[in-house]
Design an enzyme around this catalytic site. Structure first.
Site, PDB file in Angstrom:
ATOM      1  CB  THR A  83      -0.925   0.032   1.229  1.00 26.18           C
ATOM      2  OG1 THR A  83      -1.448   1.348   1.418  1.00 26.18           O
ATOM      3  CG2 THR A  83      -0.197  -0.373   2.491  1.00 26.18           C
ATOM      4  CB  CYS A 196      -3.991   4.602  -4.453  1.00 30.18           C
ATOM      5  SG  CYS A 196      -5.113   3.463  -3.618  1.00 30.18           S
TER       6      CYS A 196
END
Length: 229
Positions: A83, A196
């Site tokens: 992430t 992202c």
């Protein structure tokens, strides 16, 4: 081959992509039936997201630090956090372990330099786009980083958390991302960081006239190559 410790589940949608790309890269490099040596700890994203929303980064760093410690104890030789946003607490995670962490922004900046990108647009969660923990790593490599307006930042963030993290793909959301990319292009962006790990589920290179730098693919490939060094 080194054993990779993956901290995933944030969200699991993109963690599945990490697993696939890492194994594909190892197979391409070694051939035959080779695959990567991976230890995966998948976090409960509901818990992590609540800490994010409440600005309790210390608690989320503690949770991920404990996970990293478990992975090291289980035999991981380096850590990959699947992430972008949670790299905010990377210094805190490092306090729990003695093995290295492959930083997603550093891996991305290396590719931008190779492609001679001097000015790049950044899409991601509102935390990644508005705070310095990610942007500064790229800027320090001599690359100018620009981000969307406050209004567009909220649109991007909403789509990530309320659609992409749930595996929901909407054509209207793709159109919004394309519009925002066009705006960044008009401001001089030579490429776009998909900052992202879920954004690549919505938009790919065929949807953009600007080069897209998908951090999920970049980070996964970097992890596989590091494992093979």
């Amino acid at each position: 081959m080194k054993t990779i410790g993956l901290i995933g589940g944030m969200s699991w949608e993109s963690t599945a992509t990490y697993y696939r790309i890492i194994n594909q890269t190892v197979k391409e490099k070694l051939g035959g039936l080779h695959s990567a040596k991976i230890l995966l700890y998948s976090a409960d994203f509901e818990e992590i997201e609540k800490y994010q929303a409440n600005n309790d980064w210390e608690k989320s760093g503690q949770v991920l630090g404990e996970i990293a410690k478990k992975l090291e104890s289980a035999g991981a030789e380096f850590i990959v956090i699947c992430t972008n946003t949670m790299h905010k607490v990377l210094p805190q995670i490092e306090e729990y372990i003695s093995i290295p962490i492959i930083h997603i922004a550093d891996a991305t900046a290396e590719v931008l330099i190779e492609e001679n990108i001097k000015k790049v647009g950044l899409l991601g969660t509102k935390y990644t786009m508005t705070q310095d923990f990610y942007k500064s790593r790229v800027i320090d490599k001599g690359i100018d980083v620009i981000v969307p307006t406050e209004e567009d930042t909220e649109i991007i963030n909403y789509i990530i958390y309320n659609e992409l993290c749930l595996g929901i793909i909407k054509p209207g959301s793709l159109s919004e991302y394309q519009r925002i990319i066009k705006t960044l292009e008009s401001q001089g962006a030579q490429g776009i960081i998909l900052g992202c790990t879920e954004i690549g589920l919505l938009i790919s290179q065929k949807d953009s006239s600007l080069p897209l730098f998908d951090t999920t693919y970049i980070h996964s490939e970097k992890a596989a190559l590091f494992a093979l060094e």
